[in-house]
Design a protein around this motif. Structure first.
Motif, short mmCIF file in Angstrom:
data_model
loop_
_atom_site.label_atom_id
_atom_site.label_comp_id
_atom_site.label_asym_id
_atom_site.label_seq_id
_atom_site.Cartn_x
_atom_site.Cartn_y
_atom_site.Cartn_z
N GLN B 176 -39.08 -6.50 52.16
CA GLN B 176 -38.17 -5.37 52.36
C GLN B 176 -38.61 -4.52 53.54
N ILE B 177 -39.91 -4.26 53.64
CA ILE B 177 -40.40 -3.31 54.63
C ILE B 177 -40.56 -3.92 56.01
N TYR B 178 -41.05 -5.18 56.05
CA TYR B 178 -41.35 -5.79 57.35
C TYR B 178 -40.41 -6.94 57.70
N ASN B 179 -39.32 -7.09 56.94
CA ASN B 179 -38.36 -8.17 57.23
C ASN B 179 -38.98 -9.55 57.20
N LEU B 180 -39.88 -9.77 56.27
CA LEU B 180 -40.48 -11.11 56.15
C LEU B 180 -39.47 -12.02 55.45
N SER B 181 -39.16 -13.14 56.08
CA SER B 181 -38.19 -14.07 55.49
C SER B 181 -38.92 -15.10 54.63
N ASP B 182 -38.16 -15.73 53.74
CA ASP B 182 -38.70 -16.84 52.96
C ASP B 182 -39.20 -17.94 53.89
N GLU B 183 -38.49 -18.14 55.01
CA GLU B 183 -38.82 -19.25 55.92
C GLU B 183 -40.22 -19.08 56.53
N THR B 209 -41.13 -30.11 54.32
CA THR B 209 -40.28 -29.32 55.21
C THR B 209 -40.14 -27.92 54.62
N ILE B 210 -39.68 -27.01 55.46
CA ILE B 210 -39.43 -25.64 54.98
C ILE B 210 -38.46 -25.68 53.80
N GLU B 211 -37.44 -26.54 53.93
CA GLU B 211 -36.42 -26.63 52.87
C GLU B 211 -37.06 -27.09 51.56
N GLU B 212 -37.95 -28.08 51.66
CA GLU B 212 -38.61 -28.57 50.43
C GLU B 212 -39.41 -27.46 49.76
N VAL B 213 -40.10 -26.68 50.58
CA VAL B 213 -40.90 -25.58 50.01
C VAL B 213 -39.97 -24.62 49.27
N LEU B 214 -38.87 -24.28 49.91
CA LEU B 214 -37.97 -23.27 49.32
C LEU B 214 -37.18 -23.83 48.15
N GLU B 215 -37.05 -25.16 48.10
CA GLU B 215 -36.34 -25.75 46.97
C GLU B 215 -37.29 -26.13 45.84
N SER B 216 -38.58 -25.99 46.06
CA SER B 216 -39.51 -26.33 44.98
C SER B 216 -39.37 -25.31 43.86
N ARG B 217 -39.89 -25.63 42.71
CA ARG B 217 -39.70 -24.81 41.51
C ARG B 217 -40.20 -23.38 41.72
N MET B 218 -39.47 -22.43 41.17
CA MET B 218 -39.87 -21.03 41.26
C MET B 218 -41.01 -20.76 40.30
N SER B 219 -42.04 -20.05 40.80
CA SER B 219 -43.08 -19.58 39.89
C SER B 219 -42.76 -18.15 39.50
N ALA B 220 -42.88 -17.22 40.46
CA ALA B 220 -42.43 -15.84 40.26
C ALA B 220 -41.72 -15.46 41.54
N TYR B 221 -40.45 -15.10 41.45
CA TYR B 221 -39.62 -14.87 42.64
C TYR B 221 -40.28 -13.88 43.57
N PRO B 222 -40.42 -14.15 44.85
CA PRO B 222 -39.89 -15.30 45.61
C PRO B 222 -40.89 -16.44 45.80
N LEU B 223 -41.99 -16.46 45.06
CA LEU B 223 -43.03 -17.47 45.32
C LEU B 223 -42.72 -18.78 44.59
N ARG B 224 -42.56 -19.85 45.37
CA ARG B 224 -42.29 -21.17 44.81
C ARG B 224 -43.60 -21.91 44.56
N PHE B 225 -43.52 -22.96 43.77
CA PHE B 225 -44.72 -23.75 43.46
C PHE B 225 -45.49 -24.16 44.72
N LEU B 226 -44.75 -24.61 45.75
CA LEU B 226 -45.45 -25.10 46.95
C LEU B 226 -46.08 -23.96 47.76
N GLU B 227 -45.84 -22.72 47.34
CA GLU B 227 -46.47 -21.57 47.99
C GLU B 227 -47.70 -21.08 47.24
#
Ligand code: ZN
Lengths: 168, 455
Positions: B176-183, B209-227
């Protein structure tokens, strides 16, 4: 006179429960059960947890005039870290604004809420810290006004005796 | 506003110079039933003794050690109190004194700091620092719960029982503060997991790929398993020496500077405070920033990391981190913790963290590559070993031995893997100085270590 145990020859038998093998391919790995109960004290924070069951959000405030900060703490703490004086209990408003949030989708074992749920951090007027909780209904955003709800009936005697709902 | 006492800001000064001469580690795995814990530590220790071109034999070095520091995160995982005694005896080091160090995720860094203090004070001139964790005695969700007891058990643990749920609120705030995107976050996961494919010891290598990371299972939004890093069994070890012993043992010793900082266990207890300025920052530089973000460090940054960097740069005489550091190993337990740290250690000024990724500086071939080892995301987080292993990876880079330790067939064989056809060297060309960050909790303890080529 009966002989004391340390004076006797003793025949011993196994009274435990045999461990089962979990894996035996590369090495023997055994199932090793653990079941524990701790007796955990809330100590000087008891008024906070008791307060929840009575519908009150209680914080601590340093009222030492010589304290450089005189902060108000929620979660409370009994002793001021800035001047080391014992703090005073104050009731704070049971409402605030969402500072940040997350959706807990995958939780660790023992989780007491149905997943997924919104975990939120709440900014409360007059409180110097931020207070973590969960939003029982609705969808959070940063800045969203929320109010506290208390579990006064059948309390859990844990931090889960308070939660938040939208206040708009 | 919290301010700091003058005495609190004193820069540490070793009484004697401290050097690192050797390192070792095990392969890292989720499940490692082939070896008991002490057998894993022996593997890392022997690798340290045998594989670092030392000028004394392993047993001569064993006879030279006077002190050992051991890092272990959680007795819960090992289910063994006084594990240190068991390991120390197994390494044949009795009756030398040893201590166990525990500072959560920063345990490894803290163990190195304590070993360095033993050398700097003259207590020892040759000191072993080893760490371990065996997180495979319990299933993953039980492990998640154990780790979540490193959040406040009264006020936080029940809110998630998984550590990602304590980092995710920081990620949403940072976004929110620094405009950090999921990508941008996903790019870090892609990078580190890719670098892990070159590391024979890596637990979670992968070309994503970036898409795979973002499509991987959600742990706690916005952090996905691959993160998120995984749970690991494994060990790592380093050898610290004073100047005389360092050159007696090695023709390629590196000098060590390390300092630490701390902050509240609950991130929510962090009250606004002064930003301790790094040597390359100017008074007033953050005036406008602080008008917009009056709660610094808030949920966005880590005071503990900033404070550790504040001290370590001054200890080592580093004036401009981005210019003077040739590589860094950061604590990427989660993609967001990686991003948050860029500002703390001055790879970018606060508020411009994203640019460290977007500029390409963080990649191999960039100005100051990060986590060429594969990091925590790709290679390991055997917690008590992590901050030691990161130092080992920096040491091998500075000694230009990346290719041997990552490319030699024997290490791939030891890990039970085949070296991939796509393997390529991530050796940084003629590096002089490296930094590593060892980090606990949501920033409760952080050490910043600097290693400098000393030959
Ligand atoms: Zn006070």
């Amino acid at each position: 006179m009966a002989k004391k145990a340390y004076e006797k020859a003793i025949k011993t038998r196994y009274t435990g429960k045999p461990l089962k093998l979990y894996d035996e391919k590369k090495a023997w790995v055994v199932r090793w059960p653990r079941a524990l109960e701790h007796h955990h004290t809330y100590g000087l924070l008891t008024p906070f947890f008791k307060g929840l069951t009575q519908g009150r959000l209680m914080a601590t405030r340093c009222v030492n005039p010589k304290c450089p900060q005189q902060s108000t703490w929620l979660p409370p703490r009994a002793d001021c870290p800035d001047c080391y004086e014992r703090m005073k209990w104050v009731r704070v408003p049971a409402k605030g604004k969402i500072y940040t949030y997350t959706l807990v989708d995958y939780a660790g074992v023992g989780i007491e809420m149905k997943t997924p749920y919104w975990q939120i951090d709440v900014e409360i007027k007059g409180v110097d810290t931020i207070f973590k909780g969960f939003l029982a209904e609705g969808k959070p955003y940063i800045g969203m006004p929320v109010k506290a709800v208390f579990r006064t009936k059948n309390p859990t005697h844990t931090i889960l005796d308070v939660w938040w709902t939208p206040d708009e | 506003m919290i301010t700091f006492g003058k005495g609190n800001l004193r820069v540490p000064k070793w009484s004697k110079r401290v050097f690192m001469v050797a390192g070792g580690c095990t392969p890292f795995r989720k499940y490692f039933p082939e070896y008991k814990l002490e057998e894993l530590v022996m593997m890392a220790y022997k690798m340290m003794l045998e594989e670092n071109q030392l000028k004394l034999s392993p047993l001569e070095i064993k006879d030279s050690i006077q002190f050992a520091v051991y890092g272990e995160f959680a007795d819960h995982f090992q289910d063994q109190l006084l594990c240190e005694a068991k390991i120390h005896d197994y390494l044949g080091l009795d009756p030398l004194f040893n201590v166990g160090i525990k500072t959560g995720g920063a345990t490894g860094g803290s163990a190195v700091l304590m070993g360095a203090q033993a050398i700097a004070s003259g207590y020892a001139n040759c000191c072993l620092v080893a760490g371990w964790e065996r997180m495979d005695e319990v299933d993953t969700r039980t492990g998640n719960f154990y780790i979540s007891t490193a959040a406040c058990k009264d006020f936080e643990t029940r809110m998630g029982r998984i550590y990602s749920s304590y980092y995710a609120p920081m990620a949403n705030r940072f976004a929110q503060i620094y405009n950090l995107s999921d990508e941008v976050r996903a790019k870090i996961a892609v990078k580190n997991r890719h670098y892990a494919t070159m590391n024979p010891n890596a637990q979670q290598p992968g070309e994503h790929t970036i898409e795979e990371v973002l499509e991987s299972r959600m742990s706690a939004y916005p952090l996905r398993f691959l993160e998120c890093c995984a749970m690991t069994a494994g060990s790592a070890a380093v050898l610290l020496c004073d100047e005389e012993m360092a050159y007696k043992l090695s023709d390629h010793p590196v000098e060590l500077f390390i300092a630490g900082g701390s902050h509240t266990l609950r991130v929510a207890d962090r009250r606004p405070m002064d930003i301790p300025l790094l040597p390359n920052e100017k008074p007033g530089q953050y005036d406008a920033f602080l008008k917009e973000n009056p709660r610094w460090p808030g949920f966005e940054s880590f005071l503990a990391a900033r404070f550790a960097a504040y001290l370590a740069y001054r200890m080592a005489g580093v004036k401009d981190p981005l210019e003077e550091l040739d590589l860094v190993e950061l604590h990427d337990a989660f993609t967001i913790s990686d991003v948050q740290t860029y500002g703390d250690i001055g790879l970018r000024p606060y508020g411009q963290e994203i640019d460290y990724v977007e500029s390409g500086d963080c990649y191999h071939g960039g100005k100051c590559p990060a986590n060429l080892s594969g990091g925590l995301l790709g290679t390991m987080h055997a917690v008590g070993a992590t901050g030691i292993w990161q130092a080992v990876e920096c040491l091998w880079q500075l000694q230009s031995r990346y290719d041997y330790f990552h490319g030699d067939a024997k290490w791939w064989k030891r890990a039970g893997k085949k070296k991939p056809r796509s393997w390529k060297s991530l050796q940084v060309k003629d590096p002089r100085q490296a930094l590593w960050v060892s980090h606990a909790g949501v920033g409760s303890h952080v050490t910043v270590g600097i290693l400098r080529k000393a030959w």
